[in-house]
Design an enzyme around this catalytic site. Structure first.
Site, PDB file in Angstrom:
ATOM      1  CB  CYS A 138      -0.954   0.010   1.187  1.00 22.22           C
ATOM      2  SG  CYS A 138      -0.136   0.342   2.755  1.00 22.22           S
ATOM      3  CB  CYS A 189       5.723  -2.504   6.445  1.00 20.82           C
ATOM      4  SG  CYS A 189       5.390  -3.025   4.753  1.00 20.82           S
ATOM      5  CG  ASN A 232      12.615  -9.264   4.780  1.00 18.83           C
ATOM      6  OD1 ASN A 232      12.769 -10.472   4.916  1.00 18.83           O
ATOM      7  ND2 ASN A 232      11.880  -8.553   5.616  1.00 18.83           N
ATOM      8  N   GLY A 242      17.863 -12.628  -8.268  1.00 17.75           N
ATOM      9  CA  GLY A 242      18.100 -14.002  -7.801  1.00 17.75           C
ATOM     10  C   GLY A 242      16.986 -14.480  -6.886  1.00 17.75           C
ATOM     11  CG  LEU A 291      20.966 -17.671  -8.833  1.00 17.34           C
ATOM     12  CD1 LEU A 291      21.375 -18.540 -10.015  1.00 17.34           C
ATOM     13  CD2 LEU A 291      19.485 -17.309  -8.962  1.00 17.34           C
ATOM     14  CD  GLU A 305     -23.178   3.835  10.488  1.00 16.14           C
ATOM     15  OE1 GLU A 305     -24.335   3.966  10.900  1.00 16.14           O
ATOM     16  OE2 GLU A 305     -22.901   3.798   9.276  1.00 16.14           O
ATOM     17  NE  ARG A 341     -29.637   5.127   2.930  1.00 17.26           N
ATOM     18  CZ  ARG A 341     -29.983   6.394   2.682  1.00 17.26           C
ATOM     19  NH1 ARG A 341     -30.027   6.833   1.423  1.00 17.26           N
ATOM     20  NH2 ARG A 341     -30.287   7.217   3.643  1.00 17.26           N
ATOM     21  NE  ARG A 369     -17.973   7.915  -0.514  1.00 23.33           N
ATOM     22  CZ  ARG A 369     -16.784   8.478  -0.641  1.00 23.33           C
ATOM     23  NH1 ARG A 369     -15.688   7.764  -0.585  1.00 23.33           N
ATOM     24  NH2 ARG A 369     -16.697   9.779  -0.836  1.00 23.33           N
ATOM     25  CD  GLU A 374     -23.981   7.129   2.441  1.00 29.42           C
ATOM     26  OE1 GLU A 374     -24.011   5.943   2.752  1.00 29.42           O
ATOM     27  OE2 GLU A 374     -24.812   7.968   2.830  1.00 29.42           O
TER      28      GLU A 374
END
Length: 1376
Positions: free
Chosen positions: A62, A87, A282, A370, A425, A849, A927, A959, A1308
C-alpha cells in the site's frame, strides 16, 4: 534480562551482536541490540517515536510506510537514493545507510518542503493516512531526477494506494514539478495560465462568467530548489569509505542475522547452514515470517558482496549478479536497448515489459533478481521469460560452480528448484536474441499496476531466415501449474510449419488447450479463464510475430486491419481532467469562507506526518499490547481452549476470555445479538461426580462455546509488545466440533436461513401492470461485496483512570457515542464513566460506524482487568477477516414494458448476505428497497428484501449503504429492456426518468427536481452523441478490442432511515482573546467535515477561519451523538453549529451596537467584563421525517441528491482487460460549502465505486474462509485506474432550502455513478458478442472483472475451454 539456556550459552538478545550504525533524518543511531526480526517501521514508530511513517498493510502493498534510503556505493562512488517499504525493510539490513522519513524533509512548525505543500494545497490529502508515503515516493523521485516527466511520477506511485481522493488531485499537484507541468509563460491555454489546474473547461454559455475551473493556484506554491536538499551525512560518508571490510552478526531471541562481506565467506556459511534463508530485499521472506508464521533461525544477508551485484557483458548476453535489484536490472537493460541493434534486444524488451508491471517501485528497488528466481513462484512474472530465453544460471558452493540452463527441469516442484541445499545462485545470464528470433512476454492480472498475475507467459520463436518456417519455438507459462511450465507438445508439433498459414487455425489452439489443462479445483480458481488466456496470449504472439515478419519483407499473410489492436502493447496515457464549479459572487467578504475551495484544515499536518492518528498517541509508561484470538472455523462448538503455552511465552501478561467481562457479554449496534467474546457454557454431560474431577476439567476450559464465523473473537492475549502478543495469540490451542455452515446467498435461500423481518414496498397494481405490458422479461444479477480498505485499520487505546470505574478510550471510530455505550455495557458501569475521544480517522467509509466496537470492547475489558493502558491496532489481514464489508446482494427481477421502452411493471426481490449477526443490515436492506427504481418512474412496482443469515463475519455499513446494490439491479433490467428492443440504452433511460412532482414507490413527492438538468448537461459536456458514433465506428474497425459507452443517473435519499438518528449537537466556546473552540457531534475521517464546520462558524460569527479551532470529537463535550454517516453530517452538525453560533451572536449584539467600530476582540472582552456567558451549545433535528412500512406513507428522506455520469471504456476481448477512457460527472450538491472538498468527495466516491463494480473481488473458500486478506490479493483502484479524461461539474444555480446554507450532501451519492463504467463495459461486451453472432440481453455479475469480461466475450477460443460441470468438483472459491 538475559536467559541462560540449558547448555549454558547465553541466548539473550544482543549477546555477541555487532553494533548497527545508521542515520535517521541526519541523526546517528547506534543500536547495540538489533533484532533480526524487527522491521524499520517498528523501529521508527516504537523506538524513535517517529510516527509520520504509517503501517497500512505490513506486506509492501500500500506504500503508507514509504521512506527514502540513501547509501554511498564505494565501488561506483555514487550516492544512491531510493524509496523502500519500511514495513518490509529489516532493521539489520540498514548498516551504514541514511534513512529519511517524512518528518526529516519539512514540518508545519519549521518549514514545509514543496512536496508536502503541493499535495496539501492541491487537495490531494483527505484522510491523510497515505499522504506521508506518497510524499516520500515523490521526494525520492525528485532526489534522483529534479525535472521528471509525468510518466516518471506515475511510475513512482505504482506502489502507493489511496482510498479517499481518487488520485486525480495528487497527480495534479505533483504535475507542477514535471517538465509538462512547469509554467508555459502564458502560451499554454486559451483561457489563462497553464499553472491553474484543470484543462480550461469549455464555457457552456456566455452568461456563466462565474464558472470556475481552478481549485488551487500553482503560482502561489513555494519554488522547488533541488540544491537546498538535506545532505548525505558527512560522518556516514567517511564511515562508509573508511570501513574495514568485515562481516556482521546480529543476534535476536529467535534468529541470527549474518552479513558476510565476501563470496567465499557466504559460501562457507551456506555450507555450515544449508537451511538458512538468503535475504536481500526481504520482499518474500518478510511476508512468510509475518503471514505464514515461518521462523528462520539463521538469515544470510549477502546484499553487499561485490560478485552478487556486478553486471558483466559477454558476447552471448548480459550477466547479472543474483543480488542485483530489479530496478537496477531494468536500468541496465533500458540502456542496452538504446545502444544495441533491435534484433539483439528482443529478450531484453520482454524482460522490461514484465518489469513495468512488476510490483511497485518500492519493491523493485530492493527485490533481487536471484530472489525472484529462487522463490520459484508458479506465477512469477520473470521466470517464464528467463525460461523462454534459455537463460543460463551459475550455481556455486564452496567446492566449485556449475552452469545450468533455465528450462522445465530447473523447477522440481511447487516452490522448489534443482539447487542443492548448500548451493547459492551466483548470477543469471540473459542472452542477446538472434537475428530471426522473436520474443514477447505477457502478464494478465486483475489490476495493471502492482498486482500478482493470474497467468504470465513468454514466447520465443526462431524462423528460418528469408522464410516463415518455424525453426524453434518455446512457449512458457506461469499460473498454469505448480511450477512455470513449457508447452512442449504444441511447440514440437509446430516445428517446420509455416508461421503465416498453420498457426491461428484450430489444430495448434486445440493442441494447446489439451496441453494446458487445469484441475477445476485448482488454487486461485478462474480455471476456464486461465485456460482461455493461454490460447489468447498465444494468438496475440502470433499476430505480433506476423507483423514483424512483414516488416522484414518476408512474404506472409497480412494482419487484418481489424486485428491490429490485438497486437498492440499497452502504454498508459497521462490523465487529464477538468473541474467546474460556481464561484462565489463578486463582492462577498473575504472573511466569509463558505463556497470557497478552501484546503482541508489538517492537510498540511497530514503531509508532514505531524497529524496524530490513534496509534500515534505516544506510549504510556506501563502500556500493554493486545492481540486477538479468533475462530478458524465458520460454524463450530468449541470443545477446549488451551492457553497454557501462550501464557508461558516471553512478554505475556495474561489472556482475556469471556469470564473476564465484568458487565454484559451481549453487544451489537441495534440488536444485542453478538458477544464481546464468544460465550462459555459448561457442558453438563462433562461433569463427573467427584468435585476434584469437575474442577480439573474446568481448568482445561471444557466449555461449549459456539462460534458462528471465521474471525469470531474467542479471546485475547495481552503482552508487553505487539510482536509478543501476536506470537502468543497464535499459540493458543483450540479444539472444535464443526457444525454445518451456510456461506452463500444461494445456500441461505435453500436452507431458508433468513433474519426477520422480510421487508416489502408496493405501489400500484402489479397484475394490471404486467397485463398492460407488450413484453415481459426476467433476469437476475449478483453484486459482490467490498472491503472498506480504509488505510488506517481498526485501532483502540483504552486507559483506565483508576477511580470510580472511569475509562478513557481513544478509538478510530465514526460512532463515539455507540462506542461509549457498548464499552460501558461490557464494563458494567454507567456511560458517564467512559469518555471516548476521536481526533481523526485514516478513512472510515462506513466500516467504522458499528464494527469498531468489536475491538474497542475487548481492549477496554483487558485494560479494566489489568488496570493498565492497553492498545491494539489490527493488522490488515485481521481487519479484513474480522470486520465485514459491503453486503453482497443477489437480485431477481421481472419487468413489464411497452414497445416504446416505457417500463410499466416491476417485481424485484433482493437477497442480502447479512453474515452472523444483524448489525445494521436491516437498514441497509431498507435503503436498497428505497432505491429499487433508481431515477425511473414505474407505475406498478413491488420490491421485497430478504436478510440471509450466513456464517460469515457480519457485513455492515459501506458508503452508499445498500443504495448502490439496489440501483445496480435497476440498471441491469433497464439495460435488458433496451437490448431486447434493440434501442439505444440512453434513449430508454431518458424515456423512463422521473419528472418534477412525481411520486416514488414509497409515496414521496419529488420537488426541486434537478435530475433532467444534470442529464442534459452530462450529455453536452461529454459530447455523448459524437462519442457514440465514434465508438460504433471503432467497433466496426476492430475485432479484438471493443469500446463501450453508457450514461447512468442516480437519485440518493438523504437522511438516516432511523428517524431518531437525525439529530446533532454542537458546543462553541469564545475565549477572552477572541479565539473560538468549536466541537460538534461529527467525526473527521478525511471527508473535510471539520473544515466545513469551521467555514459555517466563520460565516455566522463573521470572523476569519484562522480564529476558530476544532480539536477533536469526544463524548464529554457533545453527548448522545449519531454516527458520522448517511452523508448527513454536514447537514446535521452544520445546523447545530449554526444554532450555537447564532446564540453567541445574539449575546454579543449589544456590544457590537455600542461599539460599531470595534473589533471582534473588543466585543468579546466587553461581554466578558459584563459577565456574559461566552459558551453556547447548539442543537438540530431534521423536521417532518418518518416513514411507515406498513402503510407505505410518511417522508423517508429530507431531500435527494442527484447526479449523472457518462463513461467510455475499451476492452481487450482476448484478455478481458479494460481501459477507462473517459468519464463526465455532473453532480447536484446544491450551493457547495466547499467546492474543493465536494469535488474531492465526488471523485473519491466515484473511484471507490469503480473498484466495487470493476475490480474488487472478495474470494471465500467453500468453508467460509476469506482468502483475499490484504492488498496482495485484494485490489482496490490504483493511480493507473483513473479515467484518462475526467470531467467533474457541480450543477450551478441549484440551491437546496432543506440544508445548511443551501448545500447538499455529497459523501455517498456519487459512488453509484461508477456504474456507468460497468454498463459501458457491458456495452463493449455486447459488441464483441455480436461478432460471434450472439445478441440480446445477457447476465453480467458485478464486479466486471477481467475474468468475467473475457468469459462473456464468447469466441472460438472460449469454445475450446468449456467450464467443468458445477457439482462435479469442489471450487477454490464461491460466490457469497
Amino acid at each position: 534480562m538475559r536467559e541462560i539456556n540449558v547448555t549454558g550459552a547465553e541466548t539473550g538478545s544482543g549477546s555477541g551482536s555487532d553494533e548497527l550504525v545508521f542515520f535517521v533524518n541526519g541523526k546517528k543511531i547506534v543500536e547495540r541490540n538489533a533484532d533480526p526480526e524487527m522491521t524499520l517501521l517498528t523501529y521508527l514508530r516504537r523506538k524513535l517515536g517517529l510516527t509520520g511513517t504509517k503501517l497500512g498493510c505490513a506486506e509492501g502493498g500500500c506504500g503508507a510506510c514509504t521512506v527514502m534510503v540513501s547509501r554511498y556505493q564505494t565501488h561506483t562512488q555514487q550516492l544512491l537514493h531510493y524509496a523502500v517499504n519500511a514495513c518490509l525493510a529489516p532493521l539489520c539490513s540498514l548498516h551504514l545507510v541514511a534513512v529519511t522519513t517524512v518528518e526529516g524533509i519539512g514540518s508545519v512548525a519549521r518549514k514545509l518542503h514543496p512536496v508536502q505543500e503541493r499535495i496539501a494545497r492541491a487537495h490531494g490529502s483527505q484522510c491523510g493516512f497515505c499522504t506521508p508515503g506518497i510524499v516520500m515516493s515523490m521526494y525520492a523521485l525528485l532526489r534522483n531526477n529534479p525535472t521528471p516527466k509525468m510518466a516518471d511520477v506515475e511510475e513512482a506511485f505504482q506502489g502507493n494506494l489511496c482510498r479517499c481522493t481518487g488520485y486525480r488531485p495528487i497527480l495534479e499537484g505533483y504535475k507542477t514539478f514535471t517538465v509538462e507541468g512547469g509554467c508555459c509563460g502564458g502560451r499554454g491555454r486559451e483561457n489563462g495560465c497553464c499553472m491553474a489546474n484543470g484543462n480550461g473547461a469549455e464555457k457552456s454559455s456566455e452568461e456563466d462568467t462565474d464558472e470556475a475551473t481552478t481549485l488551487f493556484t500553482a503560482t502561489n506554491f513555494a519554488p522547488f530548489d533541488p540544491t537546498q536538499e538535506v545532505i548525505f551525512p558527512p560522518e556516514l560518508m567517511s564511515l562508509t569509505k573508511g570501513q574495514r571490510s568485515g562481516s556482521l552478526c546480529f543476534r535476536g531471541n529467535r534468529a541470527v542475522w549474518l552479513q558476510p562481506d565476501s563470496l567465499e565467506e557466504f559460501l562457507r556459511l551456506k555450507w555450515e547452514h544449508p537451511d538458512a534463508r538468503v535475504v536481500v530485499g526481504n520482499t518474500e521472506v518478510g511476508i512468510e515470517v509475518k503471514f505464514k508464521n515461518m521462523v528462520y533461525p539463521v538469515i544470510l544477508a549477502p546484499a553487499f558482496i561485490p560478485e552478487l551485484n556486478t553486471v558483466t557483458y559477454t558476447e552471448d548476453g548480459v550477466v547479472f549478479g543474483a543480488g542485483c535489484t530489479l530496478s537496477h536490472m531494468g536500468a541496465v537493460l533500458k540502456e542496452m536497448v538504446k545502444t544495441l541493434p533491435p534484433h539483439q534486444t528482443e529478450v531484453f524488451l520482454a524482460v522490461l515489459e514484465q518489469l513495468r508491471w512488476f510490483a511497485g517501485l518500492q519493491i523493485r528497488n530492493v527485490a533481487a533478481v536471484g530472489g525472484n528466481i529462487m522463490t520459484a513462484s508458479p506465477i512469477s512474472d520473470l521466470n517464464p521469460v528467463f525460461m523462454a530465453a534459455g537463460c543460463k544460471l551459475t550455481l556455486m558452493d564452496k567446492d566449485g560452480s556449475r552452469v545450468v540452463q533455465m528450462d522445465d527441469s530447473f523447477f522440481t516442484g511447487y516452490r522448489k528448484t534443482t539447487l542443492r541445499p548448500q548451493e547459492v545462485l551466483l548470477s543469471v545470464e540473459i542472452p542477446y536474441s538472434k537475428k530471426n528470433q522473436f520474443v514477447s512476454a505477457f502478464k494478465q492480472s486483475p489490476r495493471r499496476e502492482d498486482d500478482i498475475s493470474i497467468v504470465t507467459a513468454a514466447m520465443s520463436v526462431t524462423i528460418t531466415p528469408g522464410t516463415d518456417v518455424v525453426e524453434d519455438l518455446i512457449l512458457s507459462y506461469g499460473g498454469m501449474a505448480a511450477t512455470t511450465v513449457l508447452a512442449k507438445k504444441t511447440a514440437s508439433r509446430l516445428l517446420g510449419r509455416r508461421w503465416g498459414e498453420e498457426l491461428p487455425g484450430r489444430r495448434p489452439c486445440s493442441s494447446l488447450a489439451e496441453e494446458m489443462t487445469l484441475d477445476p479445483s485448482a488454487p486461485g480458481g478462474m480455471v476456464t479463464y486461465r485456460q482461455t488466456l493461454t490460447l489468447s496470449l498465444f494468438y496475440k504472439f502470433y499476430l505480433m510475430v506476423l507483423q514483424k515478419l512483414r516488416a522484414q519483407g518476408v512474404n506472409v499473410a497480412e494482419v487484418g486491419a481489424n486485428c491490429l489492436s490485438a497486437a498492440e502493447i499497452y502504454h498508459p496515457e497521462t490523465p487529464s481532467s477538468v473541474q467546474i464549479y460556481q464561484a462565489v459572487p463578486e463582492g462577498r467578504s473575504q472573511d466569509d469562507a463558505v463556497g470557497r475551495p478552501m484546503m482541508h484544515l489538517s492537510a498540511l499536518k497530514q503531509a508532514t506526518g505531524e497529524a496524530v492518528y490513534c496509534d500515534d498517541v505516544p506510549l504510556y509508561e506501563n502500556e500493554l499490547y493486545l492481540a486477538l484470538v479468533t475462530s478458524s472455523k465458520a460454524h463450530a462448538n468449541i470443545l477446549s481452549i488451551d492457553s497454557s503455552a501462550a501464557e508461558r511465552m516471553p512478554g505475556v501478561v495474561c489472556c482475556v476470555f469471556a469470564d473476564d467481562i465484568p458487565g454484559s457479554n451481549a453487544t451489537g449496534p441495534i440488536v444485542y445479538d453478538e458477544t464481546v467474546i464468544a460465550r462459555h457454557q459448561v457442558r453438563l454431560s462433562d461433569q463427573s461426580a467427584d468435585s476434584d474431577g469437575l474442577m480439573s476439567r474446568l481448568v482445561t476450559f471444557l466449555f461449549s462455546v459456539q462460534v458462528t464465523c471465521v474471525g469470531h473473537i474467542i479471546g485475547a492475549v495481552v503482552a508487553d509488545t505487539q510482536l509478543h502478543a501476536q506470537r502468543a495469540a497464535k499459540a493458543v490451542r483450540i479444539q472444535y466440533e464443526e457444525l454445518p455452515a451456510v456461506v452463500t446467498i444461494q445456500e441461505a435461500i435453500a436452507a431458508q436461513s433468513f433474519y426477520q423481518p422480510i421487508r416489502t414496498i408496493q405501489k400500484g397494481d402489479l397484475e394490471a401492470g404486467f397485463k398492460q405490458a407488450d413484453h415481459i422479461l426476467e433476469g437476475e444479477m449478483h453484486i459482490g461485496g467490498q472491503e472498506h480498505f480504509y488505510l488506517e485499520t481498526n485501532v483502540t487505546l483504552a486507559v483506565p483512570r483508576g477511580e470510580d470505574g472511569e475509562m478513557e478510550v481513544f478509538a478510530s471510530t465514526q460512532s463515539a457515542s455507540k462506542t461509549q455505550s457498548l464499552v460501558a455495557k461490557a464494563l458494567g458501569v454507567p456511560a458517564n464513566r467512559v469518555v471516548v475521544r476521536v481526533k481523526r480517522m485514516g478513512g472510515g467509509f462506513g466500516g467504522k460506524e458499528s464494527r469498531t466496537t468489536v475491538l474497542s470492547t475487548v481492549v477496554a475489558v483487558a485494560a479494566n482487568k489489568l488496570k493498565r493502558p492497553v492498545r491494539c491496532m489490527l493488522d490488515r489481514d485481521e481487519d479484513m477477516l474480522i470486520t465485514g464489508g459491503r453486503h453482497p446482494f443477489y437480485g431477481k427481477y421481472k419487468v413489464g414494458y411497452l414497445n416504446s421502452g416505457k417500463v410499466v411493471a416491476l417485481d424485484v426481490s433482493y437477497y442480502s448476505n447479512t453474515g452472523n449477526s444483524m448489525d445494521l443490515s436491516l437498514s441497509v436492506l431498507e435503503r436498497a428497497l428505497f432505491h429499487m427504481e433508481n431515477s425511473y418512474s414505474v407505475a406498478n412496482v413491488r420490491g421485497q428484501g430478504y436478510l440471509c443469515r450466513t456464517n460469515l463475519p457480519s457485513n455492515t455499513a459501506f458508503r452508499g449503504f445498500g443504495g448502490p446494490q439496489g440501483m445496480m439491479v435497476t440498471e441491469s433490467w433497464m439495460n435488458d429492456v433496451a437490448q431486447s428492443l434493440g434501442k439505444p440504452s440512453e434513449e430508454v433511460r431518458r424515456l423512463n426518468l422521473y419528472v418534477e412532482g412525481e411520486l416514488t414507490p414509497y409515496n414521496q413527492i419529488l420537488d426541486q427536481f434537478t435530475l433532467d438538468r444534470c442529464w442534459d448537461e452530462c450529455l453536452s459536456r461529454s459530447v455523448y452523441q459524437e462519442r457514440r458514433a465514434a465508438v460504433d465506428l471503432y467497433n466496426r474497425q476492430n475485432r479484438w478490442t471493443k469500446r463501450g459507452l453508457a450514461i447512468v443517473p442516480t437519485k440518493f435519499g438523504i437522511s438516516f432511515t432511523a428517524v431518531f438518528l437525525n439529530q446533532a449537537g454542537a458546543l462553541a466556546h469564545i475565549y477572552t482573546d477572541g479565539s473560538v473552540l468549536l466541537t460538534h457531534g461529527g467525526t473527521e475521517m478525511g471527508q473535510g467535515l471539520h473544515t466545513k464546520m469551521v467555514q459555517v462558524a466563520s460565516r455566522v460569527l463573521g470572523i476569519p477561519c484562522s480564529k476558530i479551532h476544532i480539536s477533536e470529537t469526544s463524548t464529554n463535550t457533545v453527548p448522545n451523538t449519531s454516527p458520522t454517516a448517511a452523508s448527513a453530517s454536514s447537514d446535521l452538525n452544520g445546523a447545530a453549529v449554526q444554532n450555537a453560533c447564532e446564540t453567541l451572536m445574539k449575546r454579543l449584539e449589544l456590544y457590537k451596537t455600542n461599539n460599531p467600530k470595534g473589533t471582534w476582540e473588543d466585543w468579546v472582552k466587553a461581554a466578558y467584563f459584563d459577565r456574559v456567558n461566552l459558551s453556547a451549545n447548539g442543537f438540530y433535528k431534521t423536521p417532518d421525517l418518518g416513514y411507515d412500512f406498513d402503510s407505505n406513507s410518511g417522508r423517508a428522506f429530507n431531500y435527494f441528491s442527484y447526479g449523472v455520469a457518462s463513461s467510455e471504456v475499451e476492452i481487450d476481448c482476448l484478455t478481458g482487460a479494460h481501459k477507462n477512457l473517459s468519464t463526465t460527472i455532473v453532480m447536484d450538491v446544491g450551493h457547495s460549502l466547499n467546492p474543493a472538498i465536494d469535488i474531492g468527495q465526488v471523485e473519491g466516491a466515484f473511484m471507490q465505486g469503480l473498484g466495487l463494480f470493476t475490480l474488487e473481488e472478495l474470494h471465500y473458500s467453500p468453508q467460509g474462509v476469506l482468502l483475499t486478506r490484504g492488498p496482495g490479493s485484494y485490489k482496490i483502484p490504483a493511480f493507473g485506474d483513473i479515467p484518462t479524461q475526467l470531467t467533474v461539474s457541480l450543477l450551478r444555480d441549484a440551491p437546496n432550502d432543506k440544508a445548511i446554507f443551501a448545500s447538499k450532501a455529497v459523501g455517498e451519492p456519487p459512488l453509484f455513478l461508477a456504474a456507468s463504467v460497468f454498463y459501458a463495459i457491458k456495452d463493449a461486451i455486447s459488441a464483441a458478442r455480436a461478432e460471434s453472432g450472439i445478441s440480446g440481453p445477457f447476465r453480467l455479475d458485478s464486479p466486471a472483472s477481467a475474468e468475467r469480461i473475457r468469459n462473456a466475450c464468447s469466441d472460438r477460443f472460449t469454445k475450446l475451454c468449456p467450464p467443468a460441470e458445477p457439482g462435479t468438483f469442489k471450487p477454490w472459491s464461491v460466490q457469497v
